[in-house]
Scaffold this active site. Structure first.
Site, PDB file in Angstrom:
ATOM      1  N   CYS A   1       0.854  -1.185   0.000  1.00  0.00           N
ATOM      2  CA  CYS A   1       0.000   0.000   0.000  1.00  0.00           C
ATOM      3  C   CYS A   1       0.888   1.233   0.000  1.00  0.00           C
ATOM      4  O   CYS A   1       2.110   1.123   0.033  1.00  0.00           O
ATOM      5  CB  CYS A   1      -0.895   0.033   1.243  1.00  0.00           C
ATOM      6  SG  CYS A   1      -2.043  -1.349   1.366  1.00  0.00           S
TER       7      CYS A   1
ATOM      8  N   ARG B   1      -4.799   2.180  -1.147  1.00  0.00           N
ATOM      9  CA  ARG B   1      -4.965   0.789  -0.750  1.00  0.00           C
ATOM     10  C   ARG B   1      -4.813  -0.204  -1.906  1.00  0.00           C
ATOM     11  O   ARG B   1      -5.396  -0.019  -2.971  1.00  0.00           O
ATOM     12  CB  ARG B   1      -6.342   0.569  -0.115  1.00  0.00           C
ATOM     13  CG  ARG B   1      -6.466  -0.847   0.427  1.00  0.00           C
ATOM     14  CD  ARG B   1      -7.749  -1.108   1.154  1.00  0.00           C
ATOM     15  NE  ARG B   1      -7.649  -2.416   1.795  1.00  0.00           N
ATOM     16  CZ  ARG B   1      -8.661  -3.260   1.958  1.00  0.00           C
ATOM     17  NH1 ARG B   1      -9.864  -2.923   1.561  1.00  0.00           N
ATOM     18  NH2 ARG B   1      -8.470  -4.427   2.528  1.00  0.00           N
ATOM     19  N   LEU B   2      -4.020  -1.228  -1.637  1.00  0.00           N
ATOM     20  CA  LEU B   2      -4.040  -2.444  -2.456  1.00  0.00           C
ATOM     21  C   LEU B   2      -4.622  -3.511  -1.544  1.00  0.00           C
ATOM     22  O   LEU B   2      -4.004  -3.894  -0.547  1.00  0.00           O
ATOM     23  CB  LEU B   2      -2.630  -2.837  -2.912  1.00  0.00           C
ATOM     24  CG  LEU B   2      -2.560  -4.119  -3.755  1.00  0.00           C
ATOM     25  CD1 LEU B   2      -3.268  -3.927  -5.088  1.00  0.00           C
ATOM     26  CD2 LEU B   2      -1.133  -4.551  -3.996  1.00  0.00           C
ATOM     27  N   ALA B   3      -5.839  -3.958  -1.846  1.00  0.00           N
ATOM     28  CA  ALA B   3      -6.547  -4.873  -0.945  1.00  0.00           C
ATOM     29  C   ALA B   3      -5.951  -6.271  -1.030  1.00  0.00           C
ATOM     30  O   ALA B   3      -6.046  -6.930  -2.059  1.00  0.00           O
ATOM     31  CB  ALA B   3      -8.029  -4.905  -1.313  1.00  0.00           C
TER      32      ALA B   3
ATOM     33  N   VAL C   1      -5.846  -8.296   2.300  1.00  0.00           N
ATOM     34  CA  VAL C   1      -6.697  -8.989   3.278  1.00  0.00           C
ATOM     35  C   VAL C   1      -7.862  -8.076   3.666  1.00  0.00           C
ATOM     36  O   VAL C   1      -7.744  -6.855   3.625  1.00  0.00           O
ATOM     37  CB  VAL C   1      -5.911  -9.393   4.552  1.00  0.00           C
ATOM     38  CG1 VAL C   1      -4.856 -10.432   4.245  1.00  0.00           C
ATOM     39  CG2 VAL C   1      -5.289  -8.188   5.228  1.00  0.00           C
TER      40      VAL C   1
ATOM     41  N   ASN D   1       1.865  -0.100   6.080  1.00  0.00           N
ATOM     42  CA  ASN D   1       2.077  -0.777   4.803  1.00  0.00           C
ATOM     43  C   ASN D   1       2.815  -2.067   5.127  1.00  0.00           C
ATOM     44  O   ASN D   1       3.861  -2.036   5.766  1.00  0.00           O
ATOM     45  CB  ASN D   1       2.917   0.122   3.881  1.00  0.00           C
ATOM     46  CG  ASN D   1       3.454  -0.600   2.650  1.00  0.00           C
ATOM     47  OD1 ASN D   1       4.547  -0.315   2.204  1.00  0.00           O
ATOM     48  ND2 ASN D   1       2.710  -1.532   2.112  1.00  0.00           N
ATOM     49  N   GLY D   2       2.270  -3.198   4.722  1.00  0.00           N
ATOM     50  CA  GLY D   2       2.982  -4.453   4.962  1.00  0.00           C
ATOM     51  C   GLY D   2       2.059  -5.602   5.265  1.00  0.00           C
ATOM     52  O   GLY D   2       0.841  -5.515   5.096  1.00  0.00           O
TER      53      GLY D   2
ATOM     54  N   ASP E   1      -4.800  -7.742   9.261  1.00  0.00           N
ATOM     55  CA  ASP E   1      -3.645  -8.177  10.047  1.00  0.00           C
ATOM     56  C   ASP E   1      -3.055  -7.044  10.881  1.00  0.00           C
ATOM     57  O   ASP E   1      -2.597  -7.250  12.005  1.00  0.00           O
ATOM     58  CB  ASP E   1      -2.573  -8.791   9.134  1.00  0.00           C
ATOM     59  CG  ASP E   1      -2.186  -7.881   7.959  1.00  0.00           C
ATOM     60  OD1 ASP E   1      -3.063  -7.174   7.451  1.00  0.00           O
ATOM     61  OD2 ASP E   1      -1.017  -7.892   7.551  1.00  0.00           O
TER      62      ASP E   1
ATOM     63  N   LEU F   1       7.665 -14.935  -9.041  1.00  0.00           N
ATOM     64  CA  LEU F   1       8.704 -14.627 -10.029  1.00  0.00           C
ATOM     65  C   LEU F   1       9.647 -15.811 -10.108  1.00  0.00           C
ATOM     66  O   LEU F   1      10.006 -16.392  -9.079  1.00  0.00           O
ATOM     67  CB  LEU F   1       9.476 -13.364  -9.622  1.00  0.00           C
ATOM     68  CG  LEU F   1       8.654 -12.074  -9.492  1.00  0.00           C
ATOM     69  CD1 LEU F   1       9.562 -10.913  -9.114  1.00  0.00           C
ATOM     70  CD2 LEU F   1       7.918 -11.755 -10.783  1.00  0.00           C
TER      71      LEU F   1
ATOM     72  N   ILE G   1      11.317 -13.323 -17.167  1.00  0.00           N
ATOM     73  CA  ILE G   1      11.597 -12.309 -18.183  1.00  0.00           C
ATOM     74  C   ILE G   1      13.033 -12.443 -18.648  1.00  0.00           C
ATOM     75  O   ILE G   1      13.927 -12.786 -17.876  1.00  0.00           O
ATOM     76  CB  ILE G   1      11.321 -10.880 -17.659  1.00  0.00           C
ATOM     77  CG1 ILE G   1      11.457  -9.853 -18.791  1.00  0.00           C
ATOM     78  CG2 ILE G   1      12.210 -10.525 -16.476  1.00  0.00           C
ATOM     79  CD1 ILE G   1      10.889  -8.482 -18.487  1.00  0.00           C
TER      80      ILE G   1
ATOM     81  N   THR H   1      23.884  -0.698 -10.422  1.00  0.00           N
ATOM     82  CA  THR H   1      23.531  -2.124 -10.400  1.00  0.00           C
ATOM     83  C   THR H   1      22.045  -2.313 -10.105  1.00  0.00           C
ATOM     84  O   THR H   1      21.382  -3.159 -10.708  1.00  0.00           O
ATOM     85  CB  THR H   1      24.376  -2.863  -9.348  1.00  0.00           C
ATOM     86  OG1 THR H   1      25.754  -2.567  -9.584  1.00  0.00           O
ATOM     87  CG2 THR H   1      24.179  -4.359  -9.431  1.00  0.00           C
TER      88      THR H   1
ATOM     89  N   ARG I   1      20.013  -1.379 -13.264  1.00  0.00           N
ATOM     90  CA  ARG I   1      20.132  -2.426 -14.295  1.00  0.00           C
ATOM     91  C   ARG I   1      19.276  -3.643 -13.940  1.00  0.00           C
ATOM     92  O   ARG I   1      18.525  -4.172 -14.763  1.00  0.00           O
ATOM     93  CB  ARG I   1      21.608  -2.835 -14.442  1.00  0.00           C
ATOM     94  CG  ARG I   1      21.822  -3.995 -15.411  1.00  0.00           C
ATOM     95  CD  ARG I   1      23.274  -4.447 -15.452  1.00  0.00           C
ATOM     96  NE  ARG I   1      23.785  -4.826 -14.152  1.00  0.00           N
ATOM     97  CZ  ARG I   1      23.494  -5.964 -13.525  1.00  0.00           C
ATOM     98  NH1 ARG I   1      22.651  -6.826 -14.067  1.00  0.00           N
ATOM     99  NH2 ARG I   1      24.018  -6.235 -12.352  1.00  0.00           N
TER     100      ARG I   1
ATOM    101  N   SER J   1       9.088 -14.028  -4.387  1.00  0.00           N
ATOM    102  CA  SER J   1      10.357 -13.981  -5.124  1.00  0.00           C
ATOM    103  C   SER J   1      11.469 -14.527  -4.235  1.00  0.00           C
ATOM    104  O   SER J   1      11.241 -14.876  -3.080  1.00  0.00           O
ATOM    105  CB  SER J   1      10.685 -12.545  -5.556  1.00  0.00           C
ATOM    106  OG  SER J   1      11.205 -11.822  -4.456  1.00  0.00           O
TER     107      SER J   1
END
Length: 413
Positions: free
Chosen positions: A2, A49-51, A53, A75-76, A97, A256, A288, A337, A340, A363
């Site tokens: 978020c 917000r990214l929902a 939970v 956020n987390g 949470d 990923l 990718i 780095t 890139r 990931s």
């Protein structure tokens, strides 16, 4: 994932200031809220917000009837919130949470709160009853947090630096925007004017120390000793637990996959655990690379072996070059780095957002730093020197690899 933003003691009109909060809108495409603090007309919170939970009650700042004087923006993901709820008998009002932060703080104060959280987090907690503002960030800085604090007590806090750089303030010189240090919490006194004064900055955890939350972990007790089979068994138990505890999302999970050791292990264990809990959709894996690059070929083999629904994103030189400016803007760093390495991750995240419904993405970040996977470790003068270098890398993760992982994915929600 978020975007959080807050101001305390603003001299300027808040409706003008809140335009700065829109610079991190990419972090939370599902909803936005801007809220003034009752009784402090120059203090406010902004939240994108990214929902992940609790679709119904997950908006922030979180406030619950039991503690009307507490305001929380975070956020987390807090992996052990259910264990903490059970251990201390907390009565939750939502399925979020992060609500556990309010209950922990009420029970034992800020130090116990930060120390008992097993997860990745950055939060702003406001206690209007005791006129305190608290900031905290997880041990490795997986979730980002920036702040600006002027000499006269104006405080700005945001997930990304871009949300703070053009804030209006009465003093001609606004202080430098700085990353909030991982593994720390800060206590600030809130004055009647809405301005703040920093009271203390405390390091609550170091990566070499056992965290307090181990006391209520569900992972089995590990046998001690350094014989090879014991060490391998302990690694397996801890690794599986690390993947399992992250399976708390209410949205679709993806992974990923570069075909290297780290992401391949994560994907394989993830598939195994998803079967165990009867997840009713196939795991989507994402790779990718340029046409027939080693990563694509290796990832293809792993996907075929594990049976994931595999997606390949073919990258060409022109696309990579065109993305550089956007990538630097997202990262907020000029480290060569990191830039890139971020181009591929930025473009594969863009693909995931446009072409799939995976929202929570696993990931293999951090494993090279922890287990000395970089090739130059072969030249370490001694095991002690290698361990010291590994610790240095872990302490600086928030400036490099987890910065890349957070910003390239958050850029696409």
């Amino acid at each position: 994932m978020c975007g959080i933003w807050a101001l305390f003691g603003s001299d300027e009109c808040l409706s003008v200031q809140c335009l700065s909060a829109m610079k991190i809108a990419h972090r939370g495409p599902d909803a936005f809220r801007f809220e003034n603090v009752n009784g402090f007309t120059n203090c406010c919170f902004g939240f994108h917000r990214l929902a992940v939970v609790d679709q119904l009650y997950g908006m922030q700042p979180i406030r619950v009837k039991k503690f009307p004087y507490l305001w929380l923006c975070y956020n987390g993901e807090i992996y052990n919130f259910k264990q903490l709820q059970k251990q201390f008998g907390f009565d939750f009002q939502t399925l979020v949470d992060g609500e556990v932060i309010l209950h922990l703080y009420n029970r034992g104060g800020i130090e116990q709160t930060a120390s008992m959280l097993d997860g990745v987090f950055a939060f702003i907690l406001l206690d209007t009853a005791n006129r305190k503002v608290f900031l905290a960030r997880d041990t490795y800085g997986v979730r980002p947090l920036f702040k600006v604090l002027t000499d006269d007590g104006f405080l700005g806090v945001c997930s990304e630096a871009k949300g703070l750089i053009n804030l209006k303030h009465s003093t001609s010189l606004c202080s430098k925007v700085e990353p909030f240090l991982p593994g720390h919490y800060e206590v600030l006194d809130l004055k009647p004017s809405g301005k703040v004064a920093s009271a203390e900055l405390v390091k609550f955890h170091s990566c070499k120390d056992e965290p307090l939350h181990v006391a209520c972990d569900t992972v089995e007790a590990l046998p001690s000793g350094f014989d090879l089979e014991t060490v391998k068994s302990n690694i397996r138990i801890l690794f599986e637990n690390a993947v399992r505890k992250r399976l708390m999302a209410h949205r679709r999970i993806g992974c990923l996959l570069s075909g290297g050791l780290d992401s391949s292990l994560v994907a394989a264990v993830l598939l195994k655990l998803m079967k165990e809990i009867n997840v009713n959709y196939p795991l989507q894996t994402f790779a990718i690379g340029m046409e027939n690059s080693p990563d694509l070929l290796a990832a293809r083999k792993v996907a075929a072996h594990t049976g994931s629904e595999h997606h390949e994103v073919i990258l060409n030189t022109e696309e990579g070059i065109q993305a550089i400016e956007e990538v630097i803007f997202s990262l907020e760093t000029y480290d060569i780095t990191t830039i890139r390495a971020s181009i591929g991750m930025y473009l594969v995240s863009k693909y995931i957002r446009k072409k799939t419904d995976s929202v929570v993405v696993f990931s293999g970040e951090g494993s090279d730093e922890l287990t000395q996977g970089y090739i130059y470790f072969h030249k370490a003068p001694s095991p002690e020197d290698a361990a010291e270098e590994s610790e240095r890398l872990l302490k600086e993760l928030y400036l490099f690899d987890v910065l890349r992982a957070d910003r390239t994915t958050a850029a696409h929600g």
